[in-house]
Structure formats: structure tokens, C-alpha cells
Scaffold this motif. Sequence first.
Motif, PDB file in Angstrom:
ATOM      1  N   LYS A 187       0.849  -1.101   0.034  1.00  0.00           N
ATOM      2  CA  LYS A 187      -0.022  -0.064   0.035  1.00  0.00           C
ATOM      3  C   LYS A 187       0.891   1.438   0.069  1.00  0.00           C
ATOM      4  N   TYR A 188       1.942   1.248   0.605  1.00  0.00           N
ATOM      5  CA  TYR A 188       2.892   2.458   0.566  1.00  0.00           C
ATOM      6  C   TYR A 188       3.750   2.829  -0.548  1.00  0.00           C
ATOM      7  N   SER A 189       4.069   1.783  -1.463  1.00  0.00           N
ATOM      8  CA  SER A 189       4.646   1.924  -2.703  1.00  0.00           C
ATOM      9  C   SER A 189       4.309   1.386  -3.623  1.00  0.00           C
ATOM     10  N   GLU A 190       5.179   1.619  -5.072  1.00  0.00           N
ATOM     11  CA  GLU A 190       5.153   0.781  -6.166  1.00  0.00           C
ATOM     12  C   GLU A 190       5.771  -0.436  -5.774  1.00  0.00           C
ATOM     13  N   SER A 191       5.288  -1.638  -6.127  1.00  0.00           N
ATOM     14  CA  SER A 191       6.506  -2.737  -5.959  1.00  0.00           C
ATOM     15  C   SER A 191       6.723  -3.382  -7.277  1.00  0.00           C
ATOM     16  N   TRP A 192       7.885  -4.145  -7.310  1.00  0.00           N
ATOM     17  CA  TRP A 192       8.072  -4.892  -8.293  1.00  0.00           C
ATOM     18  C   TRP A 192       8.704  -6.209  -7.479  1.00  0.00           C
ATOM     19  N   THR A 193       8.025  -7.124  -8.355  1.00  0.00           N
ATOM     20  CA  THR A 193       8.723  -8.516  -7.515  1.00  0.00           C
ATOM     21  C   THR A 193       8.459  -9.727  -8.384  1.00  0.00           C
ATOM     22  N   PRO A 194       9.464 -10.718  -8.154  1.00  0.00           N
ATOM     23  CA  PRO A 194       9.167 -11.934  -9.159  1.00  0.00           C
ATOM     24  C   PRO A 194       8.213 -12.750  -8.435  1.00  0.00           C
ATOM     25  N   LEU A 195       7.221 -13.428  -9.311  1.00  0.00           N
ATOM     26  CA  LEU A 195       6.285 -14.250  -8.882  1.00  0.00           C
ATOM     27  C   LEU A 195       6.032 -15.448  -9.746  1.00  0.00           C
ATOM     28  N   CYS A 196       5.972 -16.557  -9.066  1.00  0.00           N
ATOM     29  CA  CYS A 196       5.818 -17.838  -9.989  1.00  0.00           C
ATOM     30  C   CYS A 196       4.329 -18.068 -10.017  1.00  0.00           C
ATOM     31  N   LEU A 197       3.612 -18.331 -10.982  1.00  0.00           N
ATOM     32  CA  LEU A 197       2.211 -18.714 -10.929  1.00  0.00           C
ATOM     33  C   LEU A 197       2.306 -20.438 -11.190  1.00  0.00           C
ATOM     34  N   PRO A 198       2.232 -21.112 -10.266  1.00  0.00           N
ATOM     35  CA  PRO A 198       2.486 -22.572 -10.509  1.00  0.00           C
ATOM     36  C   PRO A 198       1.414 -23.142 -11.385  1.00  0.00           C
ATOM     37  N   ARG A 199       0.144 -22.948 -11.412  1.00  0.00           N
ATOM     38  CA  ARG A 199      -0.704 -23.440 -12.731  1.00  0.00           C
ATOM     39  C   ARG A 199      -0.230 -22.896 -13.884  1.00  0.00           C
ATOM     40  N   PHE A 200       0.462 -21.748 -14.138  1.00  0.00           N
ATOM     41  CA  PHE A 200       0.555 -21.136 -15.294  1.00  0.00           C
ATOM     42  C   PHE A 200       1.959 -21.923 -15.864  1.00  0.00           C
ATOM     43  N   ASP A 201       2.788 -21.919 -15.014  1.00  0.00           N
ATOM     44  CA  ASP A 201       4.201 -22.182 -15.259  1.00  0.00           C
ATOM     45  C   ASP A 201       4.895 -22.355 -14.133  1.00  0.00           C
ATOM     46  N   ASN A 202       5.169 -23.529 -13.654  1.00  0.00           N
ATOM     47  CA  ASN A 202       5.920 -23.589 -12.224  1.00  0.00           C
ATOM     48  C   ASN A 202       7.240 -23.570 -12.610  1.00  0.00           C
ATOM     49  N   SER A 203       7.878 -23.425 -13.821  1.00  0.00           N
ATOM     50  CA  SER A 203       9.338 -23.417 -13.784  1.00  0.00           C
ATOM     51  C   SER A 203      10.054 -22.280 -13.902  1.00  0.00           C
ATOM     52  N   GLY A 204       9.109 -21.034 -14.120  1.00  0.00           N
ATOM     53  CA  GLY A 204      10.042 -19.699 -14.079  1.00  0.00           C
ATOM     54  C   GLY A 204       8.999 -18.721 -13.364  1.00  0.00           C
ATOM     55  N   TYR A 205       9.625 -17.361 -13.210  1.00  0.00           N
ATOM     56  CA  TYR A 205       9.080 -16.343 -12.766  1.00  0.00           C
ATOM     57  C   TYR A 205       8.138 -15.578 -13.808  1.00  0.00           C
ATOM     58  N   LEU A 206       7.156 -14.743 -13.351  1.00  0.00           N
ATOM     59  CA  LEU A 206       6.728 -13.941 -14.013  1.00  0.00           C
ATOM     60  C   LEU A 206       7.273 -12.607 -13.043  1.00  0.00           C
ATOM     61  N   TYR A 207       7.149 -11.216 -13.376  1.00  0.00           N
ATOM     62  CA  TYR A 207       7.539 -10.251 -12.734  1.00  0.00           C
ATOM     63  C   TYR A 207       6.278  -9.331 -12.748  1.00  0.00           C
ATOM     64  N   ALA A 208       5.953  -8.753 -11.511  1.00  0.00           N
ATOM     65  CA  ALA A 208       4.683  -8.399 -11.063  1.00  0.00           C
ATOM     66  C   ALA A 208       5.076  -6.889 -10.757  1.00  0.00           C
ATOM     67  N   HIS A 209       4.322  -5.745 -11.479  1.00  0.00           N
ATOM     68  CA  HIS A 209       4.229  -4.326 -11.086  1.00  0.00           C
ATOM     69  C   HIS A 209       3.017  -4.355 -10.081  1.00  0.00           C
ATOM     70  N   VAL A 210       3.205  -3.975  -8.939  1.00  0.00           N
ATOM     71  CA  VAL A 210       1.988  -4.034  -8.171  1.00  0.00           C
ATOM     72  C   VAL A 210       1.754  -2.824  -7.437  1.00  0.00           C
ATOM     73  N   SER A 211       0.623  -2.173  -7.402  1.00  0.00           N
ATOM     74  CA  SER A 211       0.155  -0.779  -7.040  1.00  0.00           C
ATOM     75  C   SER A 211      -1.262  -0.548  -6.556  1.00  0.00           C
ATOM     76  N   TYR A 212      -1.595   0.053  -5.700  1.00  0.00           N
ATOM     77  CA  TYR A 212      -2.734   0.597  -5.433  1.00  0.00           C
ATOM     78  C   TYR A 212      -3.034   1.698  -6.477  1.00  0.00           C
ATOM     79  N   LEU A 213      -4.349   1.684  -6.942  1.00  0.00           N
ATOM     80  CA  LEU A 213      -4.583   2.811  -8.077  1.00  0.00           C
ATOM     81  C   LEU A 213      -4.286   4.224  -7.645  1.00  0.00           C
ATOM     82  N   ALA A 214      -4.876   4.393  -6.370  1.00  0.00           N
ATOM     83  CA  ALA A 214      -4.475   5.931  -6.026  1.00  0.00           C
ATOM     84  C   ALA A 214      -4.748   6.084  -4.436  1.00  0.00           C
ATOM     85  N   ASP A 215      -4.482   6.847  -3.771  1.00  0.00           N
ATOM     86  CA  ASP A 215      -4.896   7.014  -2.435  1.00  0.00           C
ATOM     87  C   ASP A 215      -6.240   7.290  -2.205  1.00  0.00           C
ATOM     88  N   ASP A 216      -7.063   7.551  -3.070  1.00  0.00           N
ATOM     89  CA  ASP A 216      -8.396   7.697  -2.851  1.00  0.00           C
ATOM     90  C   ASP A 216      -9.274   6.546  -3.558  1.00  0.00           C
TER      91      ASP A 216
END
Lengths: 483, 266
Positions: free
Chosen positions: A289-318
Motif C-alpha cells: 500500500k505504501y509504494s509501487e512494488s516490483w517482485t518476481p512471482l511464479c504462478l504454479p498453474r501457469f508455469d511452475n518453472s519460471g517467474y513472472l515479474y509483477a508491478h503491484v500498486s494501488y490505484l490511488a490514495d482515494d
Amino acid sequence: MADFDVEPGAARDNVLVASESFENFEQMSSSLEEIMSVNAISTAAEIEDDTTTNTQEDITHNQENGSEINEKQEDVENSLDWTNKRKHIFVISTAGKPIYSRYGNEDKLAWLFGVMLGLFRYSRDSIKSIHAGDTTYVFLSKKPLILVAVSKTGECVNQLTLQLNYVFNQIVSMLTLKRLTKIYDEKANYDLRRLLTGVDRLIDHLLDFSENEPAFTLGAIQCLPLAISERDSISKIIKDACSKIRNLVFAILLGNNRLISLVQMKKYHLHPADLHLIFNLVQATESLKYSESWTPLCLPRFDNSGYLYAHVSYLADDCQACLLLLTVEKDVFFPLSEAKQKIVEKLRMGNNLEHINTSLAALEESALATGFPELRHYLYKCKSTVQFYQPALCPPYTKNKVRLIELYKRAHQKMHCPTRPLKLSFERSSDEAVFSWDTKGFELYAVFEPLIDTASAINCVSKLLNWIKKREDKLFHLNAYTF
Amino acid sequence: MTATDDSMDDDVFETQEDTDNKLKLLENSIDRKADTRSPTGYRGYKPPTEVLNLCKTNVLDDVQIVIHKTILLGDSGVGKTSLLVKFDTGKFESGKFSATVGIGFTTKVVEVDDTKVKLQIWDTAGQERFRSVTHAYYRDAHALLLLYDVTNKHSFDNIRAWLGEISDYAQDDVAIMLLGNKADCGTERAVRRELGERLAKEYNVAFMETSAKSGQNVELAFHAVAKELKCRRDGHKDPNRFNVQDYIREQTQDNSAVQQCPPCSY
């Protein structure tokens, strides 16, 4: 009974991968490589069956009295409290190294892990469950890990196995199966906790989450109610803003544990089980909630052998809706950050933020409020789109949601019991009457006042299906958008 | 209803290889964000004129703004996110943050000697499994805040390993500041202040103890970094140039004279 050409909530394009809720998790696709070689012609068969076949038979030992596990309680602090927990979950490595225990310090439970591993080995890894009085022990072997559930909740083996599978997938989503296997290939007695710092909290949250949300039992996703035009407009804005970004696989907008919009790369679909892990991650990680984040994330049902990279952020304070942009590219934080800004701007200009806020703030109506006085609560799942809808809780379940969920779990088990599945059931107890119906297109579980008679219950169900049909475009994510 | 206005489409999203361009874009976007943020998000909402004026002056000021990239590093659980949130919002909530995932991005404008300095702060996850992601951001950093937890000896012992990683991945002239966080701990303390100071001296980096809980030195840590970076940027090459250690000593003198490290020789 209500009669429809198409069941309520069905759509032409499936937003999510349809799946049986009890299907085993062995099927994994390998989508990442495909996307990386963008122009290569992809084959339809992404699914490769894993090596382990599920032919192991249930070995059921009925033991007269409680197991020896209970007798060694003095070894653990607050032992009485510990043994009285309704459900324990343990994860150990095949070499017997403790990895996770839901309660208590896993280091102090080494003796217990020894017993479990011994039992499991003794049965030549074929043991699936032990039933002792009101306690069920479920073992799940997912190489290189062994997961164990010890439950007094009355859930069946399938449901506990499902939960263990989620725990395993949570671990895989942090490390990828490839890396996990490699670690243990290189060093069989590796202490995995070193790599899993912080993941225990995610697993804790996942377990609580799966015990409080019917989504896990149903294997389905609930959407935030929005007018179809509104949802389409949001999806289109996301699609337009991201259309020029290469290798963006999924854009997911969610709020309050409900899906708002999902836009995906052509030919690729998100599996509900992966989406549950994403919901869990977002809900359990306050710092997002406090920052824009960037993280590797593996979705096991999609592909369990590698990472996707996720940009995660809340739309706005409001506007507390969370946007995730998942890509296969390692270093596109800034382009995605730009795209997010653009999405937010357009959503603001189109007043979409306002509508999302209204829907997030609005409490869902209870069944009573929508004109079904004898209906306390229900779950409606459309099978083809793997989405479900539930109304707001009402008494007597507001204070004890877990009881309602367990009621649903029992009903669900009856419909999906591998030996004798039912299609229709109506069961009355002194506390409530539970109606369950499994058809080709949908599943419906309804909890009524205990005194309702069969005819009015059926009448009510029929009315309810019509009610859902009328609102299907608001309650479900019907139109699929792709990049 | 399709509310999208196609005329607004443009080609901003080509992949920008050039870092400077990226920066400019980013700056724009951040300014835009500041402009469009409204307390309600409702249609037709117009902020009062004085607020609009404020925004306008901000835009003008932003032209001269200097951007500095700062990274927070350290073991998992030493309080990196708490420190940042305290600095950014002034709030502290005990035990609220579960482990950061990957890397988090925040910007904050601080004023240094009447100039605005925009700090781009990367909050990293301390866990080993995220190292490969975080390493990629070391290279661009101007400053590194390296944290340990004064109640956790292990996190302090790992500082040398962190400094090793820094020298492997970061630029040579990166400004490093060592922070002993959770200084409010009282009797739970496991790392004496002198140990931190000695280690900082050994590696010739700035040092102070902070507390995200009490707010002790939180502002100072970020301001000192901003000041140091600004001085470097202004090209103060003379020997009397700003010295971050002196600055910290100066700033903390009033309230922490007792805690000063005693002279090492009698």
C-alpha cells in the motif's frame, strides 16, 4: 425449476481456466517459454502430465484411540493449547528437515516430524490418510516436500489435500518448482527456511483465508459487482494503455478480494488457483500500500518453472483497488509504472474510479434484502467461467463464518465425493436446511431457515436462479479482453 | 458506455533504453500524479484556487528539482519499510508490515538549503530469494542506507556481507550510511552503539542509530543523504566540502551528547 438456455453467469469467452475444484494439481503448463519465443507457433497442448500418477490408493487405518502424537505433548510449550488446535499443517522435506508448522516452532517439533516421516516411509510413501476418532491425518507427497494436515474440522481427505496443495503452490510461487527441485538435488538436507523467510506469514494467511472464503472450496473467483459497461470500459482502458508493452501477460485489477478486471495475453488464461495466490499475496502484504512494488512471482498453474515479474500498486490514495501487471520481462518497472499512471488518469477521467469506489464501499446485499426471506445465504458457481457469487452474510453466521464455510464444505463434499457423488440434496437439521444442486452448468448451495418445507425451498431456488440470471452481467466478469 | 477517449492515445510506451529519458518520463508522471490527485475523485471536483496556485508554484519549482536514488538495504526484519513509512507518512505501526516482496518504490521531496531534492527511494526485501532482483537496482543508486537491528546481533554480523555485496554491485562513489535501527529498544539491545560506530569508521561510512518507532534520527538520516548528494552534485571538491559525518555529529550533538563515542585513546 428455472429453465435457461445458458446457465446464469455463463459467457462466450472464458476469462479464467475452467477447472473442477477437486482436480489434482499435477497438471502444470509451461507457458513462459512460449511467450518468450513470441513468434513461434504455439501448440494447443500446453499441458504436460506430471510423472507421478495418482493411482495411489487411500490407505485408511482406523485407530481406536488417538495417536501417539497427542501423548508427547509435554515437549511443546503451551501444549494443551497446541494440541487443541483444530487444524495443524506441517511441511517437511523428504530428508526430514522441518520447513513449516502452522502453530508452534517447527524446530521444537522435530520429534513429531520424525514420527510423521517414519509413518510415511513405512508405508513406502503410499499413505494418504489416517482416520483416528474425530481426527484426520492427511499426507501429501510433492517431491521434494511432504505436507501433512492434522484436522479435527470434519473436512474430507480431498478438501484437506486441496489445502495442502495450496500450501505447496504458495511455496512454489516464491521459489519456482525448478529451483526447489534443484536445491534438493544438490543438497538433500538443505534448510529451506533460509529461502522462505517471510513466506510463513503468507502461508499462515493463506490457511486462514482458505478457511474463511468459499472461493477455495469452489475453486472459483468472485467479482466485484459492476455494471457491464463499466467493467468493459475499465478493461478497455487497461488494454489500451498496455497494448504497446511487449510480453505483458496479465493485467489484474482487484479490490476487497474481488476481481474487478482481468486482461490477458491472447491464448493465455489465468487459473483460479493462481489468482487465489495473488489475492493472498495482496491481502497479506501491507507494504504494497505504501509504494509501487516490483517482485518476481511464479504462478504454479501457469508455469511452475519460471517467474513472472509483477508491478503491484494501488490505484490511488482515494481508490484502494490493487493493480497487478505481470510480465515475463525482468526489467520493465518504469514502462509499467508509466502505463499504470496512464491507466489511473484515464480511469479518473472516465469516472471509473468513482464507480469502483462506490462498489467497494457498498455492502453486498444479503439474501433477505433481495427478497428471499427464508434464504440465509447461498453460493452460486458458474462452472464454465469458474466464477461464483455469494450475498452478504446475515445472522446467525455473521459472528461465525467458519461454521458456514464448513457447512458448505460438507455439502460440496457430498456433491463431489469420488465414490458416490450426488446431484441434488436437501438436508434439514435443527439449525438450518441445506440445499445443494450440481448441474452441468452450475453449482448451487443454499442455506435456508430450518423450518422451510421442500416445496418452498425449491420454489425459492428457482426464483433465485432467475434473480441471478437477471443480474449476471453485473455480478460476473463476462467479456474477456486480450492484449 | 465506453468512456475511453481515443484521441488521448499516444505513443509514450516505447521501451526507453536511455536512463535519462526514463528519468524524465518518471518525473513527468510523478508531477502529473500530484496534479491530478483529488481528495474525492468525483466528477467536477475543483480544488480551491489557493490549492491550484500551490500546485502551479510546485510545478515551477519542480523544474529545478534534483533526483536522487536511494536504496534501503539490510537483513529481513530490521525495519526498512517501517523506517521509510515513518519518513514518508510520519506513522509507525508495530508489527504491521509483513516482509516486503521484491522491491518497493517511493518518492519524497525534501528541501536542502532552499533547493528541492527528490529522493527516489527503493525499499528492498531483505530475503535471500529476492537478491537477484534487488542487485539490478544497486548500480543506479546514488546512496545506500544500510540497516541493521540493534536488538539482533545476527543482522549486525551480516553488515560486512552486505558491504561486500555493495562493493560488488554498486557504483564506487555511492554514498553509504549505516543505520542501527530500533534504537528505542531499551534492555533488549544486543549491539552496542560503539560497535556500529567502529564498523562505520572501518569502512569509512556515515553512521547513526535510528528508531522508526520513536522517530529518532529518521528525518535526519534521509536529510543527511539528500544534503550529501546535493553537495556532490554541486561539485564541491574543496577539502572543506560538506562532510556527512560532521553534519550528523552537529545535528545530534544537542540531544545525544551522552551517547557520543568516547575517545579511543586516553
